[in-house]
Structures are given as structure tokens and as C-alpha cells.
Motif scaffolding. Structure first.
Motif, PDB file in Angstrom:
ATOM      1  N   ASP A   1      -9.001  12.255  -9.959  1.00 31.37           N
ATOM      2  CA  ASP A   1      -7.285  11.645  -9.349  1.00 31.37           C
ATOM      3  C   ASP A   1      -7.186  10.314  -9.346  1.00 31.37           C
ATOM      4  O   ASP A   1      -7.654   9.280  -9.897  1.00 31.37           O
TER       5      ASP A   1
ATOM      6  N   HIS B   1     -10.926  -0.125  -6.095  1.00 28.06           N
ATOM      7  CA  HIS B   1     -10.118   1.298  -7.169  1.00 28.06           C
ATOM      8  C   HIS B   1     -10.591   0.405  -8.553  1.00 28.06           C
ATOM      9  O   HIS B   1     -10.727  -1.313  -8.507  1.00 28.06           O
TER      10      HIS B   1
ATOM     11  N   GLU C   1      -4.035   6.488  -8.480  1.00 26.38           N
ATOM     12  CA  GLU C   1      -2.171   6.474  -7.677  1.00 26.38           C
ATOM     13  C   GLU C   1      -1.662   5.871  -8.819  1.00 26.38           C
ATOM     14  O   GLU C   1      -1.226   4.841  -9.548  1.00 26.38           O
TER      15      GLU C   1
ATOM     16  N   ARG D   1      -9.822   5.754  -7.697  1.00 25.71           N
ATOM     17  CA  ARG D   1     -10.712   5.050  -6.828  1.00 25.71           C
ATOM     18  C   ARG D   1     -12.457   5.175  -7.436  1.00 25.71           C
ATOM     19  O   ARG D   1     -12.725   6.233  -8.148  1.00 25.71           O
TER      20      ARG D   1
ATOM     21  N   ALA E   1       1.697   2.983  -9.107  1.00 25.14           N
ATOM     22  CA  ALA E   1       3.330   1.830  -8.618  1.00 25.14           C
ATOM     23  C   ALA E   1       3.458   0.880 -10.021  1.00 25.14           C
ATOM     24  O   ALA E   1       2.976   1.005 -10.823  1.00 25.14           O
TER      25      ALA E   1
ATOM     26  N   TRP F   1       1.478   2.962  -3.663  1.00 27.51           N
ATOM     27  CA  TRP F   1       1.152   3.991  -4.109  1.00 27.51           C
ATOM     28  C   TRP F   1       1.004   5.563  -4.390  1.00 27.51           C
ATOM     29  O   TRP F   1       1.789   5.872  -2.852  1.00 27.51           O
ATOM     30  N   VAL F   2       2.000   6.223  -5.326  1.00 29.60           N
ATOM     31  CA  VAL F   2       2.667   7.154  -5.419  1.00 29.60           C
ATOM     32  C   VAL F   2       0.678   7.918  -6.094  1.00 29.60           C
ATOM     33  O   VAL F   2       0.463   8.165  -7.064  1.00 29.60           O
ATOM     34  N   PRO F   3       0.444   9.252  -5.405  1.00 23.82           N
ATOM     35  CA  PRO F   3      -0.500   9.824  -5.639  1.00 23.82           C
ATOM     36  C   PRO F   3      -0.102  11.268  -7.116  1.00 23.82           C
ATOM     37  O   PRO F   3       0.853  11.606  -7.489  1.00 23.82           O
ATOM     38  N   ILE F   4      -1.265  11.071  -7.940  1.00 19.77           N
ATOM     39  CA  ILE F   4      -1.193  11.496  -9.386  1.00 19.77           C
ATOM     40  C   ILE F   4      -2.291  12.435  -9.278  1.00 19.77           C
ATOM     41  O   ILE F   4      -3.241  11.943  -9.204  1.00 19.77           O
ATOM     42  N   LYS F   5      -2.513  13.293 -10.257  1.00 20.45           N
ATOM     43  CA  LYS F   5      -3.911  13.722 -10.706  1.00 20.45           C
ATOM     44  C   LYS F   5      -3.572  14.026 -11.962  1.00 20.45           C
ATOM     45  O   LYS F   5      -2.447  14.072 -13.113  1.00 20.45           O
TER      46      LYS F   5
ATOM     47  N   GLU G   1       0.918  -0.831  -0.494  1.00 21.96           N
ATOM     48  CA  GLU G   1      -0.096  -0.121   0.441  1.00 21.96           C
ATOM     49  C   GLU G   1       0.690   1.171  -0.023  1.00 21.96           C
ATOM     50  O   GLU G   1       0.513   2.285  -0.894  1.00 21.96           O
TER      51      GLU G   1
ATOM     52  N   ARG H   1      -1.944   1.656 -12.612  1.00 21.88           N
ATOM     53  CA  ARG H   1      -2.394   2.973 -12.059  1.00 21.88           C
ATOM     54  C   ARG H   1      -3.794   2.735 -11.869  1.00 21.88           C
ATOM     55  O   ARG H   1      -4.480   2.103 -12.201  1.00 21.88           O
TER      56      ARG H   1
END
Length: 466
Positions: A287, A336, A289, A317, A291, A262-266, A259, A314
Motif C-alpha cells: 500500500d 516511509h 499514499e 510505509r 500527494a 496524503w491520499v491512500p492508494i494500493k 499530513e 508517493r
């Protein structure tokens, strides 16, 4: 604005033309070797193939999407400007004389012409020859719907639409719009990925001939998740970025991602949805995330044929439905949607995901073709329709080249915009001292761009060619 009521139309002027932009477009094609290439490679058993192919291409540049529409090159003073124009029935007979081998000859013409165009217009694939530059080869297919059971090779394909299948490969860079480097028309029920490895090899060779000397990355969606395609990319010394199918191996690999990885991006066009019922006062609708994890693709193959690579995932949500009172119920476990692709690039996880999403650029090319020559497949014969697609590819690349010549505002413009502003331009022909003068509309909004295109098409080649 109000139309004048004292108008009496008379179709009697032999010196008017409605598409003066064909002059610089065809002159550019001629200077890039179009006529010589057609004469050298096209051996179709029909008189004057060079003149007839050039006429088909000219009609497509103006927006012709059927054989009858090719009559546009015969109005007013067009025969004086172009020379060698033919009736639509003649073009139809010519197209129906094509076999599969002759269509491949047209493909060879397009490949070599693109190299000539990039020599005349170096910015056509700008950045592809830079030492640290990168160019992308995107492969995809589409179903072109047809009507009537007399269409040869038409069938119901994966989209449940009765038609023919067209597969394309396009080349682009972060600085330029795409050009088409390979194409093929296939039976309507052909699997998307069939023959993609062979097309990728052709496309890579064409891109190299066109001056792309930097890094190449091949991109495709899950319909092209095939061992032969990925192997072809590796053999061509390319990076690959192919959407993975949700098989058991991929799903298992996704579950192994911790968990905290995971790196958040938008997304660039993410929309902020204000909502006081959730922490933070709202959420990004788009948005996501990302990984990655190590992965071995095609593990069912022999060990020597398996492909060790990176699996970049990717996840987005899933938005919860609102309750009857308009509120959103709090989450117990976040759900997700996962989108995974395999790659052998050395890009960062976020950069790899961003470049992979840009694969959608090929959809715009397909849309432009369907808004132009591929609005219809005009013949009942498969060979004629395949030749129609091959001519459309040449016309598309010519239009892209004149857009680049016109300057920054048109370098990435869509084909419909190029037609409206640079090609379908009215003019009147006058003759003085054995020279034809084109009188173009005063106050034309794109006069400077048109003049720049004309000068670039008729002027001397770049200094690198002298």
C-alpha cells in the motif's frame, strides 16, 4: 509421452524449412518500404547492402544473437523462400564496415519504416491518433556486459559491469505494446542521461511521423533528471514525468506537504498480510499514499531556465521487522520511503502516479532484446556492434507488427512467444504451376493466427492508403 526408439535421422531434404514465419514478416517489411529505405539511406562501402541488412534482420527475427547464428537463413529450402542469403562471414564483414554515420543511416531507416508499418498495420500504435488519446515516450539505458578487452569502447559503467551502454526510447499507448523509436550504443562508462535530450527529440519526431497526433508524455527515471531533457520535452510540446533526485530542494518540498494531503492508494498487485496484532487484522504489503505540491525544478539555474511544475510524491510505509516471538511492535512514528517525480501534466494526482509507474514498460523491451539479439554484442568493433543494435531495433518493430496482425492474443506478446508460435514454424516446400506451396504442420495450435498474419502481410493495404 515417450520417444520412439526406431528413429534414424538423415539431413538430406532440401525442401524443409524451420522458420516459415519469416515469409510474412519480410513481406510485411517489404510492403512497408524496408528495401527501398535501405537502398536510399544506407551508403556503406560494401556490395549489396540491402540484401545483407535484410539477411541480418531475418536472422534476428528467428532469435539469432551472434553472427554465426545468422546461418539459420541458409538451411534447407530457405534460399528458395528468401533469395540472396549470405554466409555468416559475409554478414560479419558487412557489419564491420559500418561507421557511426552509417549507423545513423540505419536509424533513419527505422524511423521511416515505423511510419510505413503503422500505415500497413494501423493498430500498431492504436489510440495515439485519437483526439483525447495519449502516447508515452519512455527513455532508459542498460549495460550490455561484454568479455575481453578487445571490445572497442567497452568500460566499467555505473553498474560496475564491463560492457557497452545502450540507450533506447520506446513509444506505447494504454492500448498497445511498445515499439522502439530511437536507439544508440555508447561507451560503457557513459552517464545515463548524456545525449538523452537529442534522443528524445528524435523519438518525438519519429512518433509523430508514425501517426501519433494526440498528447505525448515523456517519462524517465532519476538518472535522466536533467534540465536539457525536460527542456526538450517542453519544446516538443509534451507532458513530462521524470523521477526527481533526492536533493535538498526535493526533500524540503516533501516536508512541506501537510499530513492531511496524503491520499491512500494500493498497487494493482498488492498483497494483504493478515496479522491479528495490528489494528484491522492486517495490512497491505504494497500500500502507499500520494500527494503533491508545487515545485520549481532546477532552481540552481538562471530564473529563465527554471521549470515550475508539480512535484508528485508517493510514500510507502516501511515494514517493521518482527520481534523474536513473531509479533510486530507498535509504531510510535510511522516511517516511509518517498518516491517523487516532477510533471507538468493536468492529470489527477493518482492518475499521474499510475502513469509514471508504467514507465517500467521499457524494462520489458530491454529484457526482450537481451533475450534475443542483444544476448551478445558479437564483434570487437564498436561500429559493428552499433549496427547490430540498429538492426535489432528494426527486427523488434517488425516482430511487434506481425504480432498485431496475428490478433489480440499476440498483440502484446513477448518476442520469444512470437518467435515460438509465429516465426520459427517448420514447413515443407512444394512447387506446382510455378507457385511455391508451404505445407505447414497440421493441428498447429496457432494456425489461424499465422494465416491472419500472412493474409495481412500479403493483402492489399488498408483502405486509407488506397
Amino acid at each position: 509421452m515417450k520417444a520412439c526408439h526406431t528413429v534414424r535421422p538423415v539431413f538430406d531434404d532440401p525442401n524443409l524449412v524451420g522458420c516459415a514465419g519469416l515469409v510474412p514478416a519480410l513481406l510485411l517489411g517489404e510492403s512497408a518500404g524496408l528495401h527501398e529505405l535501405l537502398g536510399e539511406h544506407v551508403s556503406v562501402d560494401c556490395p549489396n547492402p540491402v540484401v545483407k541488412s535484410a539477411g541480418v534482420i531475418a536472422g534476428m527475427l528467428t532469435g539469432a544473437d551472434s553472427i554465426d547464428d545468422l546461418n539459420v537463413v541458409r538451411h534447407g529450402g530457405m534460399p528458395r523462400l528468401l533469395g540472396g542469403t549470405r554466409a555468416p562471414s559475409t554478414y560479419g564483414t558487412y557489419l564491420r564496415s559500418f561507421t557511426h554515420g552509417h549507423v545513423q543511416q540505419l536509424d533513419a531507416v527505422n524511423s521511416r519504416l515505423l511510419a510505413g508499418l503503422t500505415a500497413r498495420v494501423p493498430d500498431l500504435i492504436r489510440g495515439g491518433s485519437d483526439r483525447d488519446g495519449i502516447a508515452f515516450l519512455d527513455v532508459d539505458d542498460t549495460i550490455r556486459e561484454v568479455h575481453g578487452y578487445a571490445k572497442q569502447a567497452a568500460a566499467y559503467g555505473y553498474s560496475k559491469v564491463f560492457g557497452l551502454n545502450a540507450m533506447l526510447a520506446v513509444c506505447s499507448t494504454p492500448l498497445t505494446a511498445p515499439v522502439i523509436v530511437a536507439s544508440a550504443l555508447r561507451r560503457g562508462n557513459t552517464a545515463s542521461g548524456k545525449g538523452s535530450a537529442r534522443m528524445l527529440t528524435r523519438a518525438a519526431a519519429t512518433a509523430r511521423q508514425a501517426g501519433v497526433s494526440g498528447r505525448l508524455m515523456g517519462r524517465a527515471d532519476s538518472a535522466f533528471y536533467r534540465h536539457d531533457l525536460v527542456t526538450a520535452m517542453i519544446k516538443a510540446k509534451m507532458w513530462f514525468s521524470v523521477t526527481a533526485r533526492k536533493n535538498t530542494a526535493v526533500k524540503t518540498a516533501i516536508t512541506r506537504i501537510p499530513e492531511q494531503a496524503w491520499v491512500p492508494i494500493k498497487y494493482p498487485n498488492a498483497v494483504w498480510e493478515a496479522d491479528d496484532t495490528v489494528p484491522g487484522g492486517g495490512y497491505w504489503v504494497s500500500d502507499a499514499e500520494v500527494a503533491e505540491t508545487s515545485f520549481v525544478a532546477f532552481s540552481s539555474k538562471k530564473k529563465a531556465q527554471q521549470v515550475p511544475c508539480r512535484l508528485v510524491v508517493r510514500r510507502v510505509r516501511r515494514l517493521q521487522p518482527t520481534a523474536s516471538d513473531g509479533t510486530v511492535q507498535g509504531e510510535l512514528f510511522a516511517a516511509h520511503r518517498h518516491h517523487a517525480f516532477i510533471t507538468n501534466s493536468t492529470l489527477t494526482t493518482i492518475a499521474a502516479d499510475q502513469h509514471h509507474r508504467d514507465h517500467a514498460i521499457i524494462e520489458q523491451v530491454i529484457a526482450e532484446l537481451k533475450d534475443g539479439p542483444l544476448a551478445h554484442l558479437p564483434s570487437g568493433r564498436y561500429g559493428a556492434n552499433a549496427a547490430w543494435l540498429a538492426h535489432a531495433v528494426i527486427a523488434f518493430n517488425l516482430a511487434r507488427a506481425i504480432g498485431v496482425l496475428a490478433g489480440k492474443a499476440h498483440a502484446r506478446a513477448r518476442w520469444a512467444t512470437l518467435r515460438a508460435q509465429l516465426i520459427n514454424l517448420p514447413a515443407r516446400i512444394a512447387t506446382t504451376a510455378r507457385t511455391m506451396i508451404l505445407h505447414l504442420p497440421r493441428d498447429w495450435a496457432w494456425a489461424d493466427q499465422w494465416q491472419q498474419t500472412f493474409d495481412g502481410a500479403t493483402g492489399p493495404p488498408p483502405m486509407s492508403l488506397l
